[in-house]
Motif scaffolding. Sequence first.
Motif, PDB file in Angstrom:
ATOM      1  N   LEU A 126       6.079   3.077   6.400  1.00  0.00           N
ATOM      2  CA  LEU A 126       6.323   1.977   5.475  1.00  0.00           C
ATOM      3  C   LEU A 126       5.103   1.761   4.600  1.00  0.00           C
ATOM      4  O   LEU A 126       3.973   1.785   5.085  1.00  0.00           O
ATOM      5  N   ILE A 127       5.323   1.568   3.302  1.00  0.00           N
ATOM      6  CA  ILE A 127       4.237   1.250   2.389  1.00  0.00           C
ATOM      7  C   ILE A 127       4.601  -0.028   1.640  1.00  0.00           C
ATOM      8  O   ILE A 127       5.698  -0.142   1.094  1.00  0.00           O
ATOM      9  N   MET A 128       3.671  -0.988   1.654  1.00  0.00           N
ATOM     10  CA  MET A 128       3.880  -2.260   0.978  1.00  0.00           C
ATOM     11  C   MET A 128       2.912  -2.362  -0.191  1.00  0.00           C
ATOM     12  O   MET A 128       1.728  -2.034  -0.073  1.00  0.00           O
ATOM     13  N   GLU A 129       3.434  -2.815  -1.320  1.00  0.00           N
ATOM     14  CA  GLU A 129       2.606  -3.119  -2.484  1.00  0.00           C
ATOM     15  C   GLU A 129       2.571  -4.635  -2.603  1.00  0.00           C
ATOM     16  O   GLU A 129       3.569  -5.254  -2.959  1.00  0.00           O
ATOM     17  N   PRO A 135       8.007  -3.964  -0.572  1.00  0.00           N
ATOM     18  CA  PRO A 135       8.031  -2.566  -0.109  1.00  0.00           C
ATOM     19  C   PRO A 135       8.075  -1.599  -1.289  1.00  0.00           C
ATOM     20  O   PRO A 135       8.702  -1.879  -2.313  1.00  0.00           O
ATOM     21  N   LEU A 136       7.377  -0.483  -1.143  1.00  0.00           N
ATOM     22  CA  LEU A 136       7.419   0.590  -2.132  1.00  0.00           C
ATOM     23  C   LEU A 136       8.291   1.705  -1.555  1.00  0.00           C
ATOM     24  O   LEU A 136       7.986   2.252  -0.498  1.00  0.00           O
ATOM     25  N   ASN A 147       8.757  -8.782   4.579  1.00  0.00           N
ATOM     26  CA  ASN A 147       9.682  -8.260   3.578  1.00  0.00           C
ATOM     27  C   ASN A 147       9.964  -6.776   3.746  1.00  0.00           C
ATOM     28  O   ASN A 147      10.432  -6.112   2.829  1.00  0.00           O
ATOM     29  N   ALA A 148       9.637  -6.220   4.907  1.00  0.00           N
ATOM     30  CA  ALA A 148       9.870  -4.791   5.120  1.00  0.00           C
ATOM     31  C   ALA A 148      11.352  -4.489   4.956  1.00  0.00           C
ATOM     32  O   ALA A 148      12.209  -5.213   5.449  1.00  0.00           O
TER      33      ALA A 148
END
Length: 934
Positions: free
Chosen positions: A22-25, A29-30, A117-118
Amino acid sequence: MTLFLEQAVHFGPYRIYPGQRLIMEADQPLRLGRRAMDILLILLKHAGNVVSKQQLIAEVWPNTVVEEINLRVHMAALRKALGDGQAGQRYIITVAQRGYSFVAPYSLESIGQRPQNAPVESSGHNLPLRRTRLIGRKALVDSLVTQLPRQRFITLVGPGGIGKTTVALRVAEHLIGQYRDGIRLLDLAPINDPLMIAGHLATLLDLSLHDAEPLNSLALFLRERQMLLLFDNCEHLIDHVALLCESLLRGAPQVHILATSREGLRAEGEFIQRLESLDCPPPIAVLDRAQALSFSALQLFVERAMASQDSFELSDAELPLAVDICRRLDGIPLALELAAAQVPSLGLGGLLAQLQDSFRLLPHGSQATPGRHQTLRATLDWSFELLSACEQTCLRRLGVFRGGFTLESAAAVIVGEHIEPREVFGSIMQLVAKSLLSVDVGDEEVFYRLLDTTRRYALEKLEQASELPATRERHAERCLALMHQAQKNWEQTPTALWIERYARGLEDIRAALDWGLNTRGPQMLAIRLTAASTPLWQELSLLKEHGGHVRKALALLDAAPEPCPRLKMNLKLALGSACYHVQGGNEETIGAFVTARTLARQCNDVVGELRAVSGHMAVNLSCGNYQMALEQSQQFDQLGLHGDPVLSLSTHRLRVLALHFAGDQSRARLNAEEVIQRMAQSGHLNRFTHGFGVQYDQSVAALTILARILWLQGQPEQAWRTAQQALDIALQINHGTSICYTLALSGCLIAHYNGHTRTARELLHLLLEQAQKNSVLLFYTWARQYAQVIDGADAQASQRPGIGLIKEIMVTLGPGFIDDDLLQRADSGAAGWSTAEILRARADTLLAVDCPVKNCTAETTLLKALNVAKSQGALAWELRSATSLARLWQRQGRYRQAHELLTPIYQRFTEGHATPDLIAVRRLLDELQDNVRI
């Protein structure tokens, strides 16, 4: 560094959770593709060190041989999605001749809990993965996310290249999970015929439009839905899109619409949001580098320049040049990208000089919309002139593609006059590097595409070069080659993978057929494509649309100077299948299969003849012509199968159908179990097997009929398990007509027979939904009939059952559906499997009135029903007939006789004692026993 599952990696605006991939900006989530995420995690794991290209390829594609170009394309996509280069920040660098290295500062943090917010990815939307990082639009996106729930209908308006689609996609991405029934993106750019808009939207909504008022049907379908619809590129269809939006807003109060267009739609309820250019530094200010980079136009230009050239750094000395470039391009995102792509070859000084020369007649800095249109057009012209002759040819010929395409497809369409195959690859890479061609990076394949603005420009150039007809012909030939490849792979490839691989080409097939079947192109090529693409239309359950193409193709073929019997045979088979599901067993359906068989004989095509016979046989079964179908099944042996195990298995399964409906349940059971055993041994269970006149999954069809046989033979629990297995497979492969088939013939009926009232209703609703979605009008009509009994629907709202099988099925659901025609079929033996039930239903209507004469007739009728049920091996019907007869004898005081009749039949049941029929018999036996004792 070592990555632990309990740690997060923080760099720039991003936070990575490796264990969750998982990548969060910031707090959003991105969404990255699987391969891009793999590459990023590997680089992070070795942050500060060089990871060789060979190592990356080995780890990202461990079981696949891939070219280095795949890695380069995925790496470029990753950098673009991360905004590598924004505000001068570099995350990933290329080390010449060695590999790649993650160079940005980072920190490790412990993971407390999953981010709030994932995303939980689902099929609730069809938004593409992010291609670029958004620059200069955050405030606008945040505002739109807040406004849309209140306004309901917003149109983003601005000239081409201003970033409307990018903003709309980002807004929709923020709203993933906020709409109960999801988000659907409809790109209108490939659609030229306004009458196709509703159909394309219906396909996205898993809906099929049956009537002549598609807007009303769409609004009715969406009436209770809470959904966001995103209509992209509306400018060439404004009036029709406006009508669609107004209809949906009036009829579906929880539907919200976000549209993009070069001008407003002028629709009721529309809120216009104009997109301005990105901010440019003012012309008179003297700014330092940090101040200048606070302007979004310069941020985008520098980021794209760094993506094009690893070594690019914006120096203080060159800052005025970059600012001047941004101003001359009016801050238009696409123009900035096109210009930044030329930095490696021209440098900033050379780039500015070129722009000054090319744009000398334009009113620089104009913020009027016409000025921005002029600026983008001039930028495209300038970019095009900088291309080599080969690159120019490639770009304009690629304009014929409506969707994404592979390198192989690009080469097939481009190669021709003035260009050789070996030149294509390098030219494609140059077009990507110069931002004239976009890349869609999938997990397994890389697809290329033109932005709508660039595609229109390329088509214009193609027409000016007088190359449009020849290029369209090569495009149609490529579509045909792909469909031939699809046909070869149809048997060996799992359905989901097959659809994923070939459904991408549907828009291009539509374009090729639209061009070729409407006398604008080589008609024979379009006719062959119509026939060859049949598997794709069938797999996508777009039978109604395909039927329209087939009729056009047949009309053109009939007018052709040379006869093509084999091609006509294949088209007639496709027409028969489409007509059967959309119209039922009418004259056109039967005529298609009969003609196909005649043509197959002319061609000495045994497989074609088998397909034609099987299609006609399915029609006969549906129409209740069981003996005719049984005779047709016996013809399979006469045709000869030449040792083909798949055809042998298919014909064997069809014989099971004929035996079952003709009323021979014992032989049908033996044959059905043998078919399923052979499927399991040959690996065909859970495999999609194709080629026959009416397309269903083989294993689904075999299990469906076995479930019916088991129920009739008095094994309701086994029957239900088998029906569930058939439905599970149909849902797993997600094949619409197979889902409808098993629900209509076994799932809904057996659930109802067994007293699973709630389940029967759920399955009925699923059948209605799937039949409407997939244009299977035959089974939609059946479902409406079932609803009278299973769902308590108003009988007046439904037509009486037509003829054949559905009419007989309805009698098994309730005696009120009996009529003289059915009685005549039962008396003549034509009713086959349902004969005993028809006779019992007739007797029950006679017994409704206590009349000696009628009682006598009813007794005779029930005794006949008992004998028929016994002879057919239909224990379930035997029980029902015996129950009715026992009740008559109970009424007449013949308790012992009734008890002796019913007891041995009841005792032959080893399961299903909780089903309604057996519960009623057990209660009746107890009453009779009490009466006998008295």
